[in-house]
Design an enzyme around this catalytic site. Structure first.
Site, PDB file in Angstrom:
ATOM      1  N   ASP A  79      -7.303   0.136  -0.402  1.00  0.00           N
ATOM      2  CA  ASP A  79      -6.496   1.310  -0.710  1.00  0.00           C
ATOM      3  C   ASP A  79      -6.836   1.909  -2.065  1.00  0.00           C
ATOM      4  O   ASP A  79      -7.423   1.261  -2.928  1.00  0.00           O
ATOM      5  CB  ASP A  79      -5.009   0.970  -0.649  1.00  0.00           C
ATOM      6  N   GLU A 137      -2.825  -2.964  -1.284  1.00  0.00           N
ATOM      7  CA  GLU A 137      -2.672  -3.923  -2.385  1.00  0.00           C
ATOM      8  C   GLU A 137      -1.887  -3.322  -3.543  1.00  0.00           C
ATOM      9  O   GLU A 137      -1.205  -4.038  -4.276  1.00  0.00           O
ATOM     10  CB  GLU A 137      -4.056  -4.378  -2.882  1.00  0.00           C
ATOM     11  N   GLU A 138      -1.960  -2.004  -3.699  1.00  0.00           N
ATOM     12  CA  GLU A 138      -1.419  -1.356  -4.893  1.00  0.00           C
ATOM     13  C   GLU A 138       0.082  -1.110  -4.857  1.00  0.00           C
ATOM     14  O   GLU A 138       0.677  -0.806  -5.884  1.00  0.00           O
ATOM     15  CB  GLU A 138      -2.125  -0.010  -5.120  1.00  0.00           C
TER      16      GLU A 138
END
Length: 397
Positions: A79, A137-138
């Site tokens: 991402d 992931e962010e």
């Protein structure tokens, strides 16, 4: 090892092409539709079994070796971030307000390169390799938890990952056993006072003034209430309040983050933030609304798997290029994989001052030295093979 390095050199131009395509076409967390399709198509072209929609937008490739053995997982995140790309380069992001400002494009390209190379020697590999291309992931709660719930770690004996890291120069690997990255939590505090005329402050309860006191008071939790030998960070990221220059605000809102390694310190700081917020507001006659969200746990590397990765790194790069680094206060949801399986996560240098690659992660002008992808690919490939052929006679690939 020499043959692996030569093969990486051969495929490196393709890895760069993949990385730059992804950099030009970033997608935000939980919206990685085209990115997932891109990854899945390339894995299929390598004759690797593919599962899509894993935990959301995750993509998983399964490579079975030529004989039975262990099962190892390698992970990359896919991402991007809501940041406008301000670089001047041919591969600048084409999506307004979205860019790969943390290296996930390079992580994805690197793992695709590893998958491609391993597919060419599959008959010589004992066991199986899982290539995990993880979404989101962010953004909390992240993609790791949902991928684990979908069974991505079933039967896996060890899991490894790398983060291309511009604070380290290209050609250097930084790692450590135990705590590597921090738990990352967030909080929100709303101060509810009583608004009024800017010239008549005595008739009001000034939410902005109280919020200002609160910012200062929160800093004393770490500086004056926490053992100096223990680690903790409290950072207020935003403070908002008021609508006009001549009106005293009735409400103000603060948001921030907490970073810790120790579970007891994490709990202590959460408790103290709430107390400090309530007591500061009460002292000035205001009310307080408090919200605290637990984010990713700390990244805790397994001792033995970290030693394995370190030995591989020293063999690849030489002792001088492998560093035991201090823990980093950034967060990573790779932590969830390490809660379930032994493994290791490390930083691979991707900074280069001579090329002007000096901007930090999450910066609008962030870039990385793509040469770092070679080191990352070799490190992941060699570490995975080391685990898979453990107990077998040495095999030269």
């Amino acid at each position: 090892m020499k043959q692996i390095r030569q093969r990486i050199e051969t495929i490196f131009p393709q890895m760069v092409e993949w990385r730059r395509y992804l950099h030009q076409n970033p997608e935000l967390s939980f919206h990685e539709i085209r990115t997932a399709e891109f990854v899945a198509d390339r894995l299929r072209s390598m004759n690797i079994k593919v599962c899509t929609g894993v935990g959301g937008n995750g993509v998983v490739g399964l490579l079975s070796g030529g004989r039975p053995g262990k099962k190892v997982a390698l992970r990359a995140d896919i991402d991007a971030l809501p940041i406008q790309d301000e670089k001047t380069c041919t591969y600048r992001s084409r999506v307004p307000g979205v860019m790969h400002a943390c290296g996930h494009d390079a992580h994805t390209a690197t793992l695709l390169g590893v998958a491609s190379l391993m597919s060419t020697i599959r008959e010589e590999i004992p066991g199986q390799i899982i290539f995990m291309f993880q979404h989101a992931e962010e953004v909390i709660p992240g993609g790791a938890v949902s991928m684990i719930k979908d069974g991505v770690l079933e039967g896996v004996d060890a899991v490894y990952g790398v983060h291309l890291w511009t604070p380290l120069p290209c050609g250097v690997v930084g790692l450590r056993s135990g705590a590597l990255m921090a738990a990352a939590d967030s909080f929100e505090i709303e101060v509810v006072g009583q608004g009024g005329h800017g010239g008549l402050p005595h008739e009001t309860v000034d939410a902005v003034a109280i919020a200002s006191h609160l910012v200062v008071n929160l800093q004393t939790i770490v500086s004056r209430q926490l053992d100096p030998l223990q680690s903790g960070v409290i950072s207020v990221g935003t403070i908002k309040g008021g609508r006009s220059f001549n009106v005293i605000a009735e409400e103000s809102r603060l948001t921030g983050t907490v970073r810790t390694f120790d579970p007891e310190i994490r709990q202590f700081i959460q408790h103290r933030i709430k107390e400090v917020a309530e007591q500061t507001c009460s002292m000035f006659g205001a009310r307080c609304r408090f919200k605290y969200d637990r984010g990713y746990p700390p990244v805790m590397n397994d001792q033995w798997e970290t030693q394995r990765m370190e030995k591989v790194a020293r063999r690849i790069l030489g002792n001088d290029q492998v560093k035991e680094i201090q823990p980093v206060m950034a967060g990573e949801d790779f932590a969830y994989y390490l809660q379930k399986r032994p493994g290791a996560f490390c930083f691979v240098g991707a900074g280069n001052r001579e090329k002007g690659i000096t901007f930090p992660h999450h910066h609008p002008r962030f870039d990385l030295d793509e040469q770092g992808m070679k080191v990352a690919a070799e490190l992941m490939m060699e570490t995975a093979l080391s685990r898979l052929k453990e107990g077998e006679k040495e095999v030269v690939y």
